[in-house]
Design a protein around this motif. Structure first.
Motif, PDB file in Angstrom:
ATOM      1  N   LEU A  70      16.322  71.977  27.502  1.00  0.00           N
ATOM      2  CA  LEU A  70      14.883  71.728  27.443  1.00  0.00           C
ATOM      3  C   LEU A  70      14.141  72.252  28.663  1.00  0.00           C
ATOM      4  CD1 LEU A  70      14.715  68.153  25.851  1.00  0.00           C
ATOM      5  CD2 LEU A  70      14.519  70.383  24.731  1.00  0.00           C
ATOM      6  N   ARG A  76       9.521  71.450  34.308  1.00  0.00           N
ATOM      7  CA  ARG A  76       9.063  70.320  33.484  1.00  0.00           C
ATOM      8  C   ARG A  76       8.242  69.346  34.320  1.00  0.00           C
ATOM      9  NH1 ARG A  76      14.196  67.947  30.456  1.00  0.00           N
ATOM     10  NH2 ARG A  76      12.606  66.885  29.190  1.00  0.00           N
ATOM     11  N   ALA A  97       9.092  69.844  27.332  1.00  0.00           N
ATOM     12  CA  ALA A  97      10.211  70.758  27.064  1.00  0.00           C
ATOM     13  C   ALA A  97       9.705  72.180  27.240  1.00  0.00           C
ATOM     14  CB  ALA A  97      10.766  70.562  25.663  1.00  0.00           C
ATOM     15  N   LEU A 256      11.464  64.890  21.575  1.00  0.00           N
ATOM     16  CA  LEU A 256      12.109  66.039  22.218  1.00  0.00           C
ATOM     17  C   LEU A 256      13.634  65.943  22.126  1.00  0.00           C
ATOM     18  CD1 LEU A 256       9.852  66.588  25.362  1.00  0.00           C
ATOM     19  CD2 LEU A 256       9.779  67.764  23.156  1.00  0.00           C
ATOM     20  N   GLU A 260      15.684  68.958  20.565  1.00  0.00           N
ATOM     21  CA  GLU A 260      16.723  69.593  21.377  1.00  0.00           C
ATOM     22  C   GLU A 260      17.850  70.145  20.510  1.00  0.00           C
ATOM     23  OE1 GLU A 260      18.995  68.497  25.549  1.00  0.00           O
ATOM     24  OE2 GLU A 260      18.695  66.904  24.060  1.00  0.00           O
ATOM     25  N   GLN A 263      16.681  73.498  19.539  1.00  0.00           N
ATOM     26  CA  GLN A 263      16.607  74.349  20.724  1.00  0.00           C
ATOM     27  C   GLN A 263      17.996  74.839  21.146  1.00  0.00           C
ATOM     28  OE1 GLN A 263      13.661  75.074  22.087  1.00  0.00           O
ATOM     29  NE2 GLN A 263      13.740  75.126  24.307  1.00  0.00           N
TER      30      GLN A 263
END
Length: 389
Positions: A70, A76, A97, A256, A260, A263
Motif C-alpha cells: 500500500l 502515506r 494507500a 484498504l 490490498e 493491489q
C-alpha cells in the motif's frame, strides 16, 4: 484462441484512436498541429526533482526493490498530513494507500466495491477509462445526466439507485468537462450515498488546479467520512510524473485492507522511484506547484477570453485542464473532430468518446485539453475554430 467477451465488447482506447486520424495528414509550417486531445504535461519534472530521482536511483538500494503493497510509510504519512491540513479533517496514514497512478487507484477501488452484475453511477459525459474498466469487469454503468452547467444532481441520482448499486463516482474538477462541482453538490451526494449504504468515490486528480482558494469541499470535516467517502488523487499532473505512475486512495483502513488483495495481485507495490519523487515534491515544491496552478488558471482565462466570443461555439464547461465546447455544425461530434484535423489542424476528442451513443451531447460536444498549449496557441485555436465556422 478465445478472448474475454467482456474485453472484446469494451470500447477501444480513445487517445490512440484519435491519433490515428493524423495518418496521412500534412500540417504546414504556418499552421502546425494543435494537439488538445490528451490531458498530460509535456514537460519533464523540474530539474531539482529530476536530480532527487537520480540520487535515489543511484544511492538508495530500496528504490529498486519491492516495497510495501500500500505504499511507503513516509509518503502515506505525508499525504495524510497534507489532506488533514488542507481539508481541516482527520486523515490517518493507515487511511491512505499509494497506487500506480490514479487510473489504477480507480480499478483497485472498483475491484473492492463491485462485481459482475452490480451497478455504478457515472455522470455523463464520463471519463472514458472509468467506463472501460466497468465494462471489462461486467459492472453495469448507469449514466447520470448533468445539468446545463455540467453538474450532476443528487436528486436525479436518487432515482437511479437500485439494490444493485455499489457506488457513485464523481470527478471534480471534471474530466472531460472541466466543471468544478460545488461543495454543496458533493455534500448532497455524500448524504445520498450514506442513506443507501453505498460508496461515494471522488476522483480529485485535478484538485491542485481548482480555481477556488482553500478546500474545494468539507467532506473530511465529518468525523465519520470514511463510512462513505473514498477519495482518489494523482501526483502525475501536479509534479509532471505521468510516466512514474503514482496515485493515491484515501479511505477507511478496513476498506484498504480489502483493496490490498487486488493491489498485491495486480502490481505487488507502487513504483518505488515514483514514490520517492512524489514525497520529495510534496516536501519541496509547494511554491512551484502554486506557480503551475497560476499558469493553468491563466490559460483557462485565455480560453474564456478568446474562445468564448467565437460565433457558433459555446463553452459548456471550463476548468482545470479542460474546456468542453459545443460546435455549430450539423454533424455528430466524431465527424466534426475528424474535420478539425483535416481543415483546421486541431486534434480534439469528440463527446462520442465520453457518453453513450443515445446521449444528446454526442451530437455537439468536444473536449479541448487546453493545458497542453500556451496562451498564444489558445488564441490561434480560437482563430482556427472561427475560420472553420
Amino acid at each position: 484462441m478465445r478472448l474475454n467477451a467482456a474485453l472484446l465488447a469494451t470500447d477501444a482506447p480513445p487517445i490512440p484512436e484519435a491519433k490515428r486520424w493524423l495518418d496521412g495528414v500534412t500540417f504546414p509550417p504556418d499552421r502546425p498541429l494543435l494537439n488538445v486531445s490528451q490531458a498530460a504535461p509535456t514537460d519533464p519534472p523540474p530539474e531539482p526533482l529530476r536530480r532527487a530521482i537520480a540520487e535515489a536511483a543511484l544511492n538508495d538500494p530500496d528504490a529498486h526493490l519491492y516495497g510495501p503493497v500500500l505504499g511507503t510509510d513516509a509518503l502515506r504519512a505525508e499525504l495524510a498530513a497534507e489532506w488533514s491540513r488542507n481539508y481541516d479533517g482527520r486523515i490517518a496514514p493507515d487511511q491512505v494507500a499509494i497506487t500506480a497512478g490514479c487510473n489504477q487507484a480507480f480499478v483497485a477501488v472498483m475491484s473492492a466495491l463491485a462485481g459482475a452484475g452490480d451497478e455504478v453511477l457515472l455522470p455523463t459525459p464520463w471519463y472514458f477509462n472509468h467506463k472501460m474498466w466497468l465494462d471489462m469487469t461486467g459492472v453495469r454503468t448507469v449514466p447520470l445526466p448533468c445539468d446545463a452547467a455540467m453538474i450532476p444532481e443528487a436528486d436525479t441520482a436518487a432515482r437511479l439507485v437500485t439494490d444493485r448499486t455499489r457506488a457513485i463516482v464523481l470527478v471534480t474538477p471534471n474530466n472531460p468537462t472541466g466543471a468544478e462541482y460545488p461543495a454543496e453538490t458533493l455534500t448532497a451526494f455524500r448524504d445520498l450515498a450514506r442513506r443507501h449504504g453505498i460508496a461515494l468515490v471522488i476522483d480529485e486528480t485535478y484538485r491542485d488546479f481548482h480555481s477556488r482558494s482553500g478546500a474545494p469541499h468539507d467532506l473530511f470535516t465529518d468525523p465519520d467520512w470514511s463510512d462513505t467517502v473514498i477519495d482518489l488523487y494523482s501526483f502525475s499532473k501536479t509534479y509532471r510524473l505521468t510516466g512514474h505512475r503514482v496515485g493515491a486512495v484515501i479511505a477507511s483502513e478496513s476498506f484498504l485492507r480489502e483493496m490490498e488483495k487486488f493491489q498485491d495481485t495486480a502490481i505487488i507495490c507502487p513504483n518505488m522511484l515514483g514514490q520517492t519523487a512524489a514525497l520529495w515534491g510534496m516536501r519541496n515544491l509547494r511554491q512551484w506547484v502554486t506557480s503551475e496552478r497560476d499558469e493553468i488558471l491563466a490559460r483557462r482565462a485565455a480560453v474564456q477570453s478568446y474562445l468564448g466570443p467565437v460565433d457558433g461555439w459555446e463553452i459548456l464547461g471550463l476548468g482545470a485542464y479542460f474546456a468542453f465546447v459545443s460546435h455549430p455544425f450539423d454533424a455528430p461530434s466524431d465527424a466534426v473532430a475528424r474535420r478539425l484535423v483535416r481543415e483546421a489542424g486541431v486534434l480534439a476528442l469528440p463527446a462520442t468518446m465520453f457518453a453513450p451513443p443515445d446521449d444528446p451531447i454526442c451530437d455537439k460536444g468536444l473536449r479541448i485539453a487546453f493545458a497542453n498549449i500556451d496562451r498564444t496557441q489558445i488564441r490561434d485555436l480560437a482563430n482556427r475554430l472561427a475560420a472553420l465556422a
